[in-house]
Design a protein around this motif. Sequence first.
Motif, short mmCIF file in Angstrom:
data_model
loop_
_atom_site.label_atom_id
_atom_site.label_comp_id
_atom_site.label_asym_id
_atom_site.label_seq_id
_atom_site.Cartn_x
_atom_site.Cartn_y
_atom_site.Cartn_z
N THR A 93 0.83 -1.20 0.00
CA THR A 93 0.00 0.00 0.00
C THR A 93 0.87 1.26 0.00
N GLU A 94 1.90 1.24 0.86
CA GLU A 94 2.80 2.40 0.95
C GLU A 94 3.38 2.77 -0.40
N ASP A 95 3.83 1.78 -1.12
CA ASP A 95 4.47 2.05 -2.40
C ASP A 95 3.48 2.08 -3.56
N ASP A 96 2.19 2.00 -3.21
CA ASP A 96 1.16 2.06 -4.24
C ASP A 96 1.37 1.00 -5.31
N LEU A 97 1.63 -0.22 -4.85
CA LEU A 97 1.97 -1.28 -5.79
C LEU A 97 0.95 -2.44 -5.77
N VAL A 98 -0.26 -2.15 -5.30
CA VAL A 98 -1.26 -3.22 -5.28
C VAL A 98 -1.69 -3.51 -6.72
N PRO A 99 -1.57 -4.75 -7.16
CA PRO A 99 -1.91 -5.06 -8.55
C PRO A 99 -3.38 -4.78 -8.83
N ASP A 100 -3.63 -4.33 -10.04
CA ASP A 100 -4.99 -3.98 -10.41
C ASP A 100 -5.68 -5.19 -11.05
N LYS A 101 -5.72 -6.28 -10.31
CA LYS A 101 -6.33 -7.50 -10.85
C LYS A 101 -7.43 -7.95 -9.90
N HIS A 102 -8.57 -8.28 -10.46
CA HIS A 102 -9.77 -8.49 -9.67
C HIS A 102 -9.56 -9.39 -8.44
N VAL A 103 -9.15 -10.62 -8.68
CA VAL A 103 -9.07 -11.57 -7.58
C VAL A 103 -8.07 -11.11 -6.52
N PHE A 104 -6.95 -10.58 -6.99
CA PHE A 104 -5.95 -10.09 -6.06
C PHE A 104 -6.53 -8.98 -5.19
N LYS A 105 -7.20 -8.04 -5.86
CA LYS A 105 -7.74 -6.89 -5.11
C LYS A 105 -8.77 -7.32 -4.07
N VAL A 106 -9.60 -8.28 -4.44
CA VAL A 106 -10.62 -8.75 -3.50
C VAL A 106 -9.95 -9.34 -2.25
N ILE A 107 -9.02 -10.26 -2.47
CA ILE A 107 -8.39 -10.90 -1.33
C ILE A 107 -7.60 -9.87 -0.51
N PHE A 108 -6.88 -9.02 -1.22
CA PHE A 108 -6.03 -8.04 -0.56
C PHE A 108 -6.85 -7.08 0.30
N SER A 109 -7.91 -6.52 -0.27
CA SER A 109 -8.65 -5.50 0.48
C SER A 109 -9.46 -6.12 1.61
N GLU A 110 -10.02 -7.31 1.39
CA GLU A 110 -10.78 -7.93 2.48
C GLU A 110 -9.84 -8.38 3.59
N MET A 111 -8.66 -8.80 3.20
CA MET A 111 -7.67 -9.18 4.20
C MET A 111 -7.28 -7.96 5.04
N ALA A 112 -7.10 -6.82 4.39
CA ALA A 112 -6.72 -5.59 5.09
C ALA A 112 -7.78 -5.23 6.13
N GLU A 113 -9.04 -5.41 5.75
CA GLU A 113 -10.12 -5.09 6.69
C GLU A 113 -10.11 -6.00 7.91
N LYS A 114 -9.72 -7.25 7.71
CA LYS A 114 -9.85 -8.23 8.78
C LYS A 114 -8.59 -8.35 9.63
N LEU A 115 -7.56 -7.56 9.29
CA LEU A 115 -6.28 -7.75 9.96
C LEU A 115 -6.37 -7.60 11.48
N SER A 116 -7.22 -6.67 11.93
CA SER A 116 -7.29 -6.42 13.36
C SER A 116 -8.16 -7.45 14.08
N ASP A 117 -8.84 -8.28 13.32
CA ASP A 117 -9.71 -9.29 13.92
C ASP A 117 -8.90 -10.55 14.23
N GLU A 118 -8.63 -10.76 15.53
CA GLU A 118 -7.76 -11.87 15.95
C GLU A 118 -8.32 -13.23 15.54
N SER A 119 -9.65 -13.33 15.56
CA SER A 119 -10.25 -14.64 15.34
C SER A 119 -10.46 -14.96 13.86
N PHE A 120 -10.06 -14.04 13.01
CA PHE A 120 -10.30 -14.22 11.58
C PHE A 120 -9.51 -15.41 11.03
#
Length: 647
Positions: free
Chosen positions: A508-535
């Motif tokens: 994210t810092e280097d603005d290098l998140v690939p612009d590919k559908h599946v990658f973006k879905v996993i990446f962004s949902e993972m980012a949301e859940k990072l603080s959830d210990e039980s995830f």
Amino acid sequence: MIDHATIERIIDAAQIVDVVSDFVKLKRRGVNYLGNCPFHNEKTPSFTVSPAKGIFKCFGCGKGGNSVNFIMEHEALTYPEALKFLARKYQIDVVEKEETDEERQQKDDRESMMIVSGFAQKYFTRFLWNEDEGKAIGLSYFRERSFRDDIVKKFDLGYCPDGKSIFTEAAQREGYRMEFLEKTGLTIQRDDWVRDRFSGRVMFPIHNVAGRVIAFGGRILKEDPKAAKYLNSPESEIYHKSKVLYGIFHAKREISRLDKCFLVEGYTDVLSMHQSGIENVVASSGTALTSDQIRLIRRFTQNVTILYDGDEAGIKASLRGIDLVLEEGMNVKVLLLPQGEDPDSFARKHSATELLKYISDNETDFIQFKTKLLLKTTENDPVARATLIKDVIRSVAVIPESITRAVYIRECSRLLNVEEAVLYNEVRRILRSRAEKGGGTLPPDPPMKPKPQPVAAAVEKGDLSIEEMELLRFLLKYSHQPLFEQESEQKEQPEIISVGDFIIGQLTEDDLVPDKHVFKVIFSEMAEKLSDESFQAERYFTHHADNRVSQLASDLLAEKWIESKRWTRGGGHTEKEHEILDQLVPRIVNEYKLRKIKEMHMELEQKLSGIDHDDVDSGLFEILAKIQNLKKIEKYLSEKLGSRAFI
Ligand SMILES: [Zn+2]
């Protein structure tokens, strides 16, 4: 739409081993289960099920996924259909989410037509078994023809009461609307005059590939010179005769397991074959075979054997249709039954074993069959013989694959006693004229059945690079694992950086998140859940609602079932992946960045070569500056990657 809570309940209930066991015989092998893959023909089992991960994976054909994916693939269902299928198995009530008006509008007509067809089937079946008229006329007809009760039930056969509109009135009493009764053709309405289309007929419901009733065939039993013996539902929004094969729902599993499909003509042919124990059989129901029907078969196998009764005139009429099958790149065989027999009568007289033996002894390759058949009729007639050769060669010419064509040409050369070269010339002439005429091209190579392929190749689908897939794999497997501690100015305690924090932060810092559908879905949902210990990332993504996501996640996680050599090469390193994450994760992030930077660099170089160097506003200097900068980063990353710190 099925609401999210229901999907969760279905997925929780549908344990992979339980779901797969309904279709595949599984043996325990360590922590996993092993069986013969239902999606390709194999003798040595390579189909693996992991109860811990909740996924299956075939190391032969590469298919893999969670229990919903399995049902989608195996039963040829869409995602919501597969969920409903599993809901039925586990007796979970499906709560449908409120839809928007637009969604409802789009779906309503078709759905209502299917619902009314489903009602009609149940009504006709109930009538056959429970009402005096049904039993006396319908059921006794099936029994006279010696269909067993279990076959009558299996195919949901029924009887429509004889009368003007007994069925229609019953349907209306149950609240079904005239609009859909008419659209499905169950009811015929003219002005104020209403009648049942199928009154006084035994009913053969036609199921689509997912098993829903979409139309009917009805056979009349009483003598009526004005009425057609068989009557079918008219074409409708849910029933396109040319796209449907009778029996496909009941046959598909066996067709794919045996990698072969028998094609017969009528409903009763299908029933008799089933009754004798042969279930990989479908009927084209009277219509000439269409390309759509062939493609439907090709979803399950490339091998078709067409069963004919011994009537030569009928066979000749249908030869043309078979060229279509060849055109789709399928292997076609033909079986001629003894004089006076049709599949129905023949199957009744023989056991499955006898029938299968007769088929394998007598089925012949289609081109051979056609050649011999035509040869017989053109003896001693040179003109007819020349026409015959042209005709046979026309069939050969539609075969899309050149090697198969060559084999046929050799065979025909032998049968027709004509030199191969002459036949080749004729094939070429046909192909050329076809290419010129339709503006079409030469036939393409047929889509092959998936060949056994190494796991890595199976995973490489989609447009993700190796580095991108590795990043996702580490995210899925280790997102919450601590990577290292980081001193923080605000806090007294050092902050623990997890694998997920690190990968997501870096990209994210280097603005290098690939612009590919599946990658973006996993990446962004993972980012949301990072603080959830039980995830639980593995479970969450292998059971994701987006099928592409769950598929990729399953593939990435399944790959590790095979000991990866990647991290253990050289130097005798035998550490397990999870023990050296602090080395692996930064390395893979840097490898990814380096690839990305190189791509950007290449792009700029390309831009540079197309630029007018005399044009001051061309942005030349900006590009040069950017390239300069990228080169620096490249050098830095290469050094880092090359240094001992990263193995
Ligand atoms: Zn397989």
